[in-house]
Design a protein around this motif. Structure first.
Motif, mmCIF file in Angstrom:
data_model
loop_
_atom_site.group_PDB
_atom_site.id
_atom_site.type_symbol
_atom_site.label_atom_id
_atom_site.label_comp_id
_atom_site.label_asym_id
_atom_site.label_seq_id
_atom_site.Cartn_x
_atom_site.Cartn_y
_atom_site.Cartn_z
ATOM 1 N N THR A 1 49.942 81.882 43.103
ATOM 2 C CA THR A 1 49.926 82.786 44.254
ATOM 3 C C THR A 1 48.838 82.428 45.262
ATOM 4 O O THR A 1 48.739 83.066 46.313
ATOM 5 C CB THR A 1 49.713 84.250 43.805
ATOM 6 N N THR B 1 56.533 90.523 43.239
ATOM 7 C CA THR B 1 55.828 89.270 43.523
ATOM 8 C C THR B 1 55.758 88.401 42.283
ATOM 9 O O THR B 1 56.018 87.194 42.341
ATOM 10 C CB THR B 1 54.406 89.554 44.044
ATOM 11 N N GLU C 1 58.458 76.414 49.602
ATOM 12 C CA GLU C 1 59.606 77.127 50.182
ATOM 13 C C GLU C 1 59.594 78.617 49.863
ATOM 14 O O GLU C 1 60.177 79.426 50.591
ATOM 15 C CB GLU C 1 60.915 76.497 49.677
ATOM 16 N N ASN C 2 58.921 78.987 48.779
ATOM 17 C CA ASN C 2 58.880 80.389 48.367
ATOM 18 C C ASN C 2 57.532 81.052 48.647
ATOM 19 O O ASN C 2 57.270 82.163 48.180
ATOM 20 C CB ASN C 2 59.217 80.500 46.883
ATOM 21 N N GLY C 3 56.673 80.370 49.409
ATOM 22 C CA GLY C 3 55.408 80.961 49.816
ATOM 23 C C GLY C 3 54.293 80.836 48.788
ATOM 24 O O GLY C 3 53.308 81.580 48.853
ATOM 25 N N ALA D 1 59.585 73.446 45.907
ATOM 26 C CA ALA D 1 60.045 74.781 45.512
ATOM 27 C C ALA D 1 58.944 75.819 45.730
ATOM 28 O O ALA D 1 59.199 76.929 46.201
ATOM 29 C CB ALA D 1 60.497 74.774 44.054
ATOM 30 N N GLU E 1 62.862 77.571 39.083
ATOM 31 C CA GLU E 1 63.544 76.774 40.101
ATOM 32 C C GLU E 1 62.905 75.395 40.251
ATOM 33 O O GLU E 1 63.591 74.366 40.288
ATOM 34 C CB GLU E 1 63.504 77.507 41.443
ATOM 35 N N GLU F 1 60.470 83.176 38.883
ATOM 36 C CA GLU F 1 61.736 82.563 39.300
ATOM 37 C C GLU F 1 61.499 81.229 40.001
ATOM 38 O O GLU F 1 62.265 80.268 39.825
ATOM 39 C CB GLU F 1 62.496 83.515 40.217
ATOM 40 N N THR F 2 60.424 81.154 40.779
ATOM 41 C CA THR F 2 60.097 79.912 41.473
ATOM 42 C C THR F 2 59.671 78.827 40.486
ATOM 43 O O THR F 2 59.999 77.648 40.668
ATOM 44 C CB THR F 2 58.990 80.158 42.520
ATOM 45 N N LYS G 1 59.194 86.983 41.434
ATOM 46 C CA LYS G 1 59.510 85.852 42.314
ATOM 47 C C LYS G 1 58.729 84.611 41.891
ATOM 48 O O LYS G 1 59.244 83.490 41.924
ATOM 49 C CB LYS G 1 59.201 86.207 43.778
#
Length: 251
Positions: free
Chosen positions: A206, A118, A156-158, A153, A128, A124-125, A121
């Motif tokens: 998050t 998590t 799109e990734n939650g 971004a 991005e 990474e987001t 990600k």
């Protein structure tokens, strides 16, 4: 600031290259068992060797050469000998400098050791979102389109974004106008001018959308009214607005 001549351009590029070098060094040194103060002292050595000034220390009297934040800290974390990194920690290093009269600002969040999926990600987001946003830094484009890409971004990734933190202009001071939001304000009709220098940064969360200052007067954390804290990842680059492809000074 806006780039006026070749001297300005080379000044921003030199400062950008320097802070990127320090950023990557601290990321490399961030291992389990290392304190955030040790990381900051490594940065101090680089600043002194290059004849550069720590921008947060020089401009704001920050108690460190760099801002190093861990886990639920978002930004402005104070380097400390008692903050020892361990496997799985979320770390953010933010490096900004004044070099030969020009400022550049950069930052990155990463996970120490084997990645928590998590948190990986999340990081990474953040990268991005910032890289998508930099592509919007072209002459004549709307300023708000930068924030639109960061927010897109995240969604799109939650994830979400921290709405009360933002990027900024830079160049002759660490923080200049304009403020660069991490979401789109459709009421903002300002357009980007040629040569404008921006510190574009994402704050990907998050859960929480709000940052709060801790009792030390520096460290920022993200939470909600119930006291639940959120993890936040940041990625920041100093970018020069161009007619064609923007110049990223801190790659």
């Amino acid at each position: 600031m806006s780039i006026q001549n070749e001297k300005d351009l080379q000044g921003i590029l030199k400062a950008g290259k320097f802070v990127a070098k320090v950023r990557e060094l601290l990321k490399l040194l961030a291992k389990p068992g290392v304190s955030t103060l040790e990381l900051d002292l490594a940065a101090k050595h680089e600043f002194e060797a290059a004849g550069a000034f720590s921008a947060p220390k020089f401009d704001y009297k920050f108690p460190g050469f760099t801002c190093i934040s861990t886990n639920f800290e978002i930004a402005h974390g104070i380097p400390k000998k008692e903050t020892i990194l361990k496997e799985g920690d979320l770390v953010n290093v933010d490096v900004s400098a004044k070099l030969d009269g020009y400022y550049a600002d950069t930052g990155i969040s990463f996970v120490v050791g084997n990645s928590n999926q998590t948190l990986q990600k999340l990081c990474e987001t953040a990268i991005e979102g910032t890289m998508r946003a930099t592509k919007q830094a072209f002459t004549g484009n709307y300023l708000r389109h930068i924030g639109k890409e960061i927010h897109s971004a995240a969604k799109e990734n939650g994830f979400t974004v921290i709405k009360n933190l933002a990027g900024h202009g830079t160049g002759k001071k660490l923080h200049e106008e304009p403020q660069v939001l991490v979401y789109e304000d459709k009421r903002d009709h300002r357009k980007l001018n040629q040569g404008l220098v921006l510190a574009i940064e994402s704050f990907i969360s998050t859960g929480s959308q709000t940052a709060y200052e801790e009792a030390d007067g520096w460290t920022l954390v993200a939470g909600n009214r119930q006291g639940t804290l959120s993890y936040v990842a940041q990625c920041e680059h100093t970018v020069i607005v161009q007619n064609g492809k923007p110049i990223i000074a801190t790659l």
